[in-house]
Write a protein that holds these residues in place. Structure first.
Motif, PDB file in Angstrom:
ATOM      1  N   ASP A  26       0.815  -1.216   0.000  1.00 59.37           N
ATOM      2  CA  ASP A  26       0.000   0.000   0.000  1.00 59.37           C
ATOM      3  C   ASP A  26       0.853   1.273   0.000  1.00 59.37           C
ATOM      4  O   ASP A  26       0.329   2.350   0.216  1.00 59.37           O
ATOM      5  CB  ASP A  26      -0.973  -0.019   1.187  1.00 59.37           C
ATOM      6  CG  ASP A  26      -0.245  -0.053   2.515  1.00 59.37           C
ATOM      7  OD1 ASP A  26       0.983  -0.257   2.503  1.00 59.37           O
ATOM      8  OD2 ASP A  26      -0.887   0.118   3.555  1.00 59.37           O
ATOM      9  N   ASN A  27       2.148   1.140  -0.197  1.00 55.21           N
ATOM     10  CA  ASN A  27       3.007   2.328  -0.200  1.00 55.21           C
ATOM     11  C   ASN A  27       3.126   2.903  -1.605  1.00 55.21           C
ATOM     12  O   ASN A  27       3.529   2.202  -2.537  1.00 55.21           O
ATOM     13  CB  ASN A  27       4.411   1.979   0.289  1.00 55.21           C
ATOM     14  CG  ASN A  27       4.440   1.668   1.766  1.00 55.21           C
ATOM     15  OD1 ASN A  27       3.396   1.498   2.379  1.00 55.21           O
ATOM     16  ND2 ASN A  27       5.614   1.594   2.331  1.00 55.21           N
ATOM     17  N   ARG A  29       4.929   5.755  -3.948  1.00 55.12           N
ATOM     18  CA  ARG A  29       6.116   6.587  -3.885  1.00 55.12           C
ATOM     19  C   ARG A  29       6.245   7.471  -5.105  1.00 55.12           C
ATOM     20  O   ARG A  29       5.919   7.055  -6.216  1.00 55.12           O
ATOM     21  CB  ARG A  29       7.363   5.710  -3.806  1.00 55.12           C
ATOM     22  CG  ARG A  29       7.543   5.081  -2.472  1.00 55.12           C
ATOM     23  CD  ARG A  29       8.759   4.173  -2.510  1.00 55.12           C
ATOM     24  NE  ARG A  29       8.375   2.916  -1.906  1.00 55.12           N
ATOM     25  CZ  ARG A  29       8.598   1.728  -2.424  1.00 55.12           C
ATOM     26  NH1 ARG A  29       9.225   1.604  -3.565  1.00 55.12           N
ATOM     27  NH2 ARG A  29       8.205   0.654  -1.817  1.00 55.12           N
ATOM     28  N   MET A  52       0.690  16.786   6.964  1.00 58.37           N
ATOM     29  CA  MET A  52       1.581  16.242   7.997  1.00 58.37           C
ATOM     30  C   MET A  52       2.750  15.486   7.380  1.00 58.37           C
ATOM     31  O   MET A  52       2.572  14.710   6.458  1.00 58.37           O
ATOM     32  CB  MET A  52       0.828  15.305   8.946  1.00 58.37           C
ATOM     33  CG  MET A  52       1.662  14.874  10.134  1.00 58.37           C
ATOM     34  SD  MET A  52       1.015  13.486  11.047  1.00 58.37           S
ATOM     35  CE  MET A  52      -0.009  14.297  12.247  1.00 58.37           C
ATOM     36  N   LEU A  53       3.928  15.769   7.912  1.00 56.78           N
ATOM     37  CA  LEU A  53       5.120  15.000   7.544  1.00 56.78           C
ATOM     38  C   LEU A  53       5.275  13.956   8.642  1.00 56.78           C
ATOM     39  O   LEU A  53       5.828  14.236   9.680  1.00 56.78           O
ATOM     40  CB  LEU A  53       6.334  15.921   7.496  1.00 56.78           C
ATOM     41  CG  LEU A  53       7.680  15.260   7.225  1.00 56.78           C
ATOM     42  CD1 LEU A  53       7.849  14.983   5.761  1.00 56.78           C
ATOM     43  CD2 LEU A  53       8.813  16.142   7.705  1.00 56.78           C
ATOM     44  N   PHE A  54       4.727  12.757   8.419  1.00 58.45           N
ATOM     45  CA  PHE A  54       4.719  11.815   9.539  1.00 58.45           C
ATOM     46  C   PHE A  54       6.030  11.070   9.669  1.00 58.45           C
ATOM     47  O   PHE A  54       6.298  10.461  10.703  1.00 58.45           O
ATOM     48  CB  PHE A  54       3.534  10.844   9.440  1.00 58.45           C
ATOM     49  CG  PHE A  54       3.628   9.853   8.307  1.00 58.45           C
ATOM     50  CD1 PHE A  54       3.113  10.161   7.071  1.00 58.45           C
ATOM     51  CD2 PHE A  54       4.215   8.626   8.504  1.00 58.45           C
ATOM     52  CE1 PHE A  54       3.186   9.254   6.033  1.00 58.45           C
ATOM     53  CE2 PHE A  54       4.305   7.718   7.466  1.00 58.45           C
ATOM     54  CZ  PHE A  54       3.790   8.033   6.225  1.00 58.45           C
ATOM     55  N   GLU A  55       6.853  11.102   8.648  1.00 54.85           N
ATOM     56  CA  GLU A  55       8.067  10.284   8.698  1.00 54.85           C
ATOM     57  C   GLU A  55       9.113  10.866   7.768  1.00 54.85           C
ATOM     58  O   GLU A  55       8.789  11.385   6.693  1.00 54.85           O
ATOM     59  CB  GLU A  55       7.699   8.847   8.292  1.00 54.85           C
ATOM     60  CG  GLU A  55       8.824   7.984   7.764  1.00 54.85           C
ATOM     61  CD  GLU A  55       9.711   7.445   8.835  1.00 54.85           C
ATOM     62  OE1 GLU A  55       9.858   8.110   9.875  1.00 54.85           O
ATOM     63  OE2 GLU A  55      10.280   6.368   8.633  1.00 54.85           O
ATOM     64  N   LEU A  78       1.283  12.796   4.890  1.00 58.51           N
ATOM     65  CA  LEU A  78      -0.058  12.310   5.216  1.00 58.51           C
ATOM     66  C   LEU A  78      -1.056  13.434   5.013  1.00 58.51           C
ATOM     67  O   LEU A  78      -0.831  14.560   5.453  1.00 58.51           O
ATOM     68  CB  LEU A  78      -0.065  11.833   6.673  1.00 58.51           C
ATOM     69  CG  LEU A  78      -1.411  11.464   7.272  1.00 58.51           C
ATOM     70  CD1 LEU A  78      -1.939  10.207   6.627  1.00 58.51           C
ATOM     71  CD2 LEU A  78      -1.285  11.249   8.760  1.00 58.51           C
ATOM     72  N   MET A  80      -4.344  14.686   6.258  1.00 54.32           N
ATOM     73  CA  MET A  80      -5.168  14.425   7.447  1.00 54.32           C
ATOM     74  C   MET A  80      -6.648  14.344   7.115  1.00 54.32           C
ATOM     75  O   MET A  80      -7.425  13.760   7.859  1.00 54.32           O
ATOM     76  CB  MET A  80      -4.951  15.530   8.488  1.00 54.32           C
ATOM     77  CG  MET A  80      -3.572  15.555   9.082  1.00 54.32           C
ATOM     78  SD  MET A  80      -3.219  14.137  10.101  1.00 54.32           S
ATOM     79  CE  MET A  80      -4.121  14.557  11.566  1.00 54.32           C
ATOM     80  N   GLY A  83      -6.724  10.885   4.762  1.00 55.58           N
ATOM     81  CA  GLY A  83      -5.961   9.758   5.289  1.00 55.58           C
ATOM     82  C   GLY A  83      -4.998   9.162   4.271  1.00 55.58           C
ATOM     83  O   GLY A  83      -4.436   8.101   4.504  1.00 55.58           O
ATOM     84  N   ARG A  85      -1.670   8.476   2.258  1.00 59.40           N
ATOM     85  CA  ARG A  85      -0.239   8.581   2.539  1.00 59.40           C
ATOM     86  C   ARG A  85       0.528   8.615   1.223  1.00 59.40           C
ATOM     87  O   ARG A  85       0.156   7.945   0.265  1.00 59.40           O
ATOM     88  CB  ARG A  85       0.246   7.376   3.343  1.00 59.40           C
ATOM     89  CG  ARG A  85      -0.229   7.366   4.779  1.00 59.40           C
ATOM     90  CD  ARG A  85       0.333   6.141   5.460  1.00 59.40           C
ATOM     91  NE  ARG A  85      -0.320   5.865   6.733  1.00 59.40           N
ATOM     92  CZ  ARG A  85       0.208   6.184   7.918  1.00 59.40           C
ATOM     93  NH1 ARG A  85       1.354   6.786   7.993  1.00 59.40           N
ATOM     94  NH2 ARG A  85      -0.435   5.872   9.024  1.00 59.40           N
ATOM     95  N   PHE A  87       4.750   8.779  -0.206  1.00 57.16           N
ATOM     96  CA  PHE A  87       6.178   8.834   0.114  1.00 57.16           C
ATOM     97  C   PHE A  87       6.908   9.556  -1.005  1.00 57.16           C
ATOM     98  O   PHE A  87       6.774   9.183  -2.170  1.00 57.16           O
ATOM     99  CB  PHE A  87       6.746   7.428   0.286  1.00 57.16           C
ATOM    100  CG  PHE A  87       6.256   6.754   1.525  1.00 57.16           C
ATOM    101  CD1 PHE A  87       6.942   6.866   2.711  1.00 57.16           C
ATOM    102  CD2 PHE A  87       5.080   6.017   1.516  1.00 57.16           C
ATOM    103  CE1 PHE A  87       6.484   6.260   3.867  1.00 57.16           C
ATOM    104  CE2 PHE A  87       4.612   5.406   2.665  1.00 57.16           C
ATOM    105  CZ  PHE A  87       5.318   5.528   3.845  1.00 57.16           C
TER     106      PHE A  87
END
Lengths: 167, 409
Positions: A26-27, A29, A52-55, A78, A80, A83, A85, A87
């Motif tokens: 599910d990633n 990029r 949001m920069l969650f990582e 992310l 918000m 939902g 995401r 990369f």
């Protein structure tokens, strides 16, 4: 917003030849070049709603099978509201290990960038306070690089010993 | 790590700040709970500037993750957030199983869910109790610790180890749970509300506690999002996000109706405390629903998938299992994951704990990056302390639940 739409809007804003995509499980990029990185991140935040920069992390591809670039830095974004995401990935090679800092966009980048600098030696331009965060300031190597041995280079044994009389 | 206080505390604008007093808080201080250091610059008792200095507990966990294989690294992951170690294991295997494309069995998913929720309660009990302890309320802490001991006993019954169970494996669990374990979980579900009610009665309207936490360390929703904050700290500031609902994993999809997401608006220490207290009750509902619906059937994925070590009896009795066992143990064979990278995250007691696993096709990860909630939450600490006094440091520190082992890894 579906991934295809995100990519389409990014290509419209940045240019189609600047963006590559890949997917795994599910990633999703987006792979960009370092000089377009800040524009892509800004576009993601301002027009695509990734608030949001969650990582944020670094990877050293020195011994990775089939790798052409030395370092990778991954930004996990992310949205918000939906939902979703995304990369954003960027590759770097020596000797030019500098990237624009994401701190002006997301304050959360402050410590994560310090950690990447500490562990991989990648510098972030525009970071307010780029110091080592986990390792001591007198440490000279970058421990998560693949050419740094797991047992260290004897730093631990050479730590100055402060006796009670000296303290 | 150790820095000269003078170089850190240079204030903007220069000028003469000799009237300011520099205080070194930690690294060995009861209220830091573990080792973290704050360099505080004070004007009287008012805080002018705080500079956190971390790394005292840095032990190279991520470097070790590149050396140990997927099953071995669980013992290290256990030691990150040692207040709720099982939740870290679940998060690690969530990412690894995503990489290997292993679908765990329903029974395993339920066992993991129950363990994760027990870990959440155990973490929140310590956080709420220790936050109260730092503000002088000792009794609530002891009540909380009694129930934590009960939870440790449940871990021990399942795994044989009470503090760092290392209970899970790729594709399943180490041992099946017994009826005794089920009985202990049921007893906990029955007895816990009383302790919870005691803590609520001791703290919720305790005048000292409320006055020292309400309006202290206010985190706004905007700052929480910009600072990447997740979990109860973000939810107490009005961010409605819980991975258990938003990206369901394990058995949370089926148990969706059993619990609600607890949120608050204020974003202060008291709101964080209350969100944690209410989350414990929601967790208890999940445990109750899960233990009564615990599916039967196998705990591990099919041994033919070559993801899990076969059980002892079949290793002794059949040549296939023996070969299979050998292949999973020898470092030059093991799993054959795709040469890819994957991010998997779960909602732990502290927030979103994620692992970014890069695989080079061998049995150990090429890079095992942790997204540690404590590290990200602690970065906001200097901003939360603006305009507060020295004695508020312990209140805010306690409410953020900073675990130094996870902070420094």
């Amino acid at each position: 917003m579906a991934f295809e739409e995100t990519v389409q809007r990014l290509t419209e804003a940045i240019g189609a030849d600047q963006i590559r995509t890949s997917e795994f499980r599910d990633n999703r990029r987006v792979i960009v070049s370092p000089n377009k990185l800040y524009a892509v991140l800004q576009c993601c935040r301002d027009t695509l709603g990734f608030d949001m920069l969650f990582e944020q992390n670094g990877i050293d591809y020195l011994k990775y099978p089939g790798a052409r670039d030395r370092f990778g830095v991954v930004y996990g974004l992310l949205n918000m509201t939906t939902g979703e995401r995304l990369f954003v990935k960027v590759f770097l090679n020596e000797p030019d290990l500098t990237l624009p800092s994401a701190y002006p966009l997301w304050k959360g980048a402050e410590w994560m960038e310090r950690e990447i600098y500490d562990m991989f030696g990648i510098e972030f331009e525009g970071h307010p306070d780029l110091r080592r965060i986990l390792m001591p300031p007198e440490f000279t190597s970058f421990p998560l690089r693949k050419d740094y041995p797991m047992r260290g280079r004897g730093e631990r044994h050479n730590f100055p010993v402060i006796t009670r009389a000296e303290s | 790590m150790p820095l000269e206080a003078a170089t850190l505390n240079r204030l903007e604008g220069g000028g003469d700040h000799e009237y300011l007093w520099t205080l070194n808080f930690g690294p060995q201080h009861p209220a830091t709970h573990t080792t973290l250091r704050l360099i505080v610059q004070l004007s009287g008792e008012d805080i002018v500037k705080i500079t956190p200095d971390i790394g005292f507990l840095h032990s190279g966990f991520e470097k070790l993750g590149e050396d140990l294989d997927y099953n071995q690294y669980v013992t290290i992951v256990d030691r990150m957030n040692y207040i709720s170690p099982v939740a870290n294991e679940i998060s690690w295997f969530h990412a690894v199983e995503k990489l290997l494309d292993v679908q765990i069995t329903p029974r395993c998913a339920y066992i993991r869910t129950i363990m994760a929720e027990l870990a959440r309660i155990s973490d929140h009990l310590l956080c709420a109790g220790a936050a109260a302890l730092d503000l002088g309320a000792f009794t609530a802490f002891l009540y909380g610790f009694y129930q934590r001991e009960v939870i440790y006993d449940i871990y021990e019954t399942a795994s044989g180890q009470r503090f760092h169970p290392s209970y899970f494996r790729v594709g399943g669990v180490a041992y099946d749970v017994t009826d005794e374990w089920v009985a202990k979980v049921r007893n906990f579900v029955r007895d816990f509300p009383k302790t919870h009610a005691d803590m609520v009665r001791l703290l919720n309207r305790n005048r000292i506690f409320v006055e020292r936490t309400r309006g202290v360390g206010v985190l706004t929703k905007q700052l929480a999002i910009s600072r990447s904050i997740t979990g109860p700290v973000a939810r107490s500031a009005g961010v409605v996000r819980d991975l258990r609902k938003d990206e369901p994993y394990l058995a949370y999809k089926e148990l969706e109706g059993a619990f609600q997401v607890v949120c608050a608006q204020e974003g202060d220490c008291y709101a964080r405390y209350q969100v944690r207290m209410e989350e414990m009750i929601e967790s208890l509902k999940i445990i109750d629903a899960a233990i009564e619906n615990l599916p039967s059937g196998p705990i591990n994925v099919d041994a033919n998938s070559k993801a899990i070590i076969p059980d002892q009896m079949s290793v002794y009795r059949s040549i296939e299992s023996l070969i299979h066992h050998f292949e999973l143990i020898m470092p030059n064979r093991q799993w054959t994951p795709p040469i890819e990278e994957v991010y998997g995250a779960t909602e732990t007691a502290n927030g979103e704990l994620g692992f970014y696993v890069v695989s080079d096709g061998s049995g150990a990860s090429y890079r095992a990056r942790t997204r540690p909630p404590s590290f990200i939450h602690f970065a906001v600490f200097p901003e939360l302390m603006k305009g507060h006094q020295l004695s508020d440091i312990v209140a805010v520190l306690g409410s953020l639940n900073i675990i130094a082992a996870e902070l420094d890894r």
